[in-house]
Design an enzyme around this catalytic site. Sequence first.
Site, mmCIF file in Angstrom:
data_model
loop_
_atom_site.group_PDB
_atom_site.id
_atom_site.type_symbol
_atom_site.label_atom_id
_atom_site.label_comp_id
_atom_site.label_asym_id
_atom_site.label_seq_id
_atom_site.Cartn_x
_atom_site.Cartn_y
_atom_site.Cartn_z
ATOM 1 N N TYR A 258 43.639 38.155 -77.372
ATOM 2 C CA TYR A 258 43.345 38.531 -78.758
ATOM 3 C C TYR A 258 43.975 37.501 -79.683
ATOM 4 C CZ TYR A 258 42.121 43.159 -76.832
ATOM 5 O OH TYR A 258 41.562 44.188 -76.109
ATOM 6 N N PRO B 174 35.678 52.941 -78.986
ATOM 7 C CA PRO B 174 35.516 54.398 -79.022
ATOM 8 C C PRO B 174 34.727 54.923 -80.207
ATOM 9 C CG PRO B 174 37.723 53.800 -79.747
ATOM 10 C CD PRO B 174 37.075 52.539 -79.251
#
Length: 284
Positions: free
Chosen positions: A67, A213
């Site tokens: 990341y 999600p």
Amino acid sequence: MNEQSTAAAAGTIDVGGDLTVNRLGFGAMRITGTGIWGDPPDHGQAIATLRRAVELGVNFIDTADSYGPDVSENLIAEALYPYPDDLVIATKGGLTRPGPNRWDPDGRPEYLRSVCEGSLRRLRLEQIPLYQLHRPDPNVPYAESVGTLAELKKEGKIRHVGVSNVTEEQLREAQGIVNVVSVQNRFNVTDRASQAVLSVCEAESLVFLPWAPIQEAGKNVGVLSAADRLGATEYQVVLAWMLSFSPVILPIPGTGTPGHVAENIAAAGLELTGNEERAIRDGG
């Protein structure tokens, strides 16, 4: 919506049997630059976002060396070190970054060992609480990649091992090599292709970390209806549904702003009716 809920309202879950965390975490991918590449456009805002998450009871943060790369881990240490005693940081290794929005697997043992050492340095940890193999590398036998994490665990550099982006067969293969305590797969209201893997996690008390999600939340009629009744956002309803859908799910929604992190955590205080839970599960 009532006053601000904290992550504690989601209840707790045990990671590896010995690390108890609140069942609403924070995914630290979005605190980086565009395309999950480079520094964030507003450094101070990224730091404030991490600190706000912890202020609101988050004690499980998921990140990865890829990341940024490296940026997310550096920011976590800058914002939160020395860490609260109950904070569990989970990171991942096994993806290289040739450019923005580009992700290539690298599961070679020497590479995994190198990036694990890098994560330890950036996060200022002597031992990583949960280290996850980010993705199987089709060019490297999966057993070799997982075996490297098993060695790092024996050496005390990582406490618990998790896997990510796996099939049920790959999970079983990994379990034959090392004690696996978590799985991180894509899972949301419109994509439940990992249901079989989730079922294994439920049967064996493994933590299931759903990535992406809250994507495509607005495409589910049940979500929209519940959001209207509760005066909540679609994303909040989806997170509340995740918490009710399975006791082993630990949602890790990510964001780059303190306001949005507070919105996400407020989902822990929502209560869906049984009919709403079923409507969301069935798509309407």
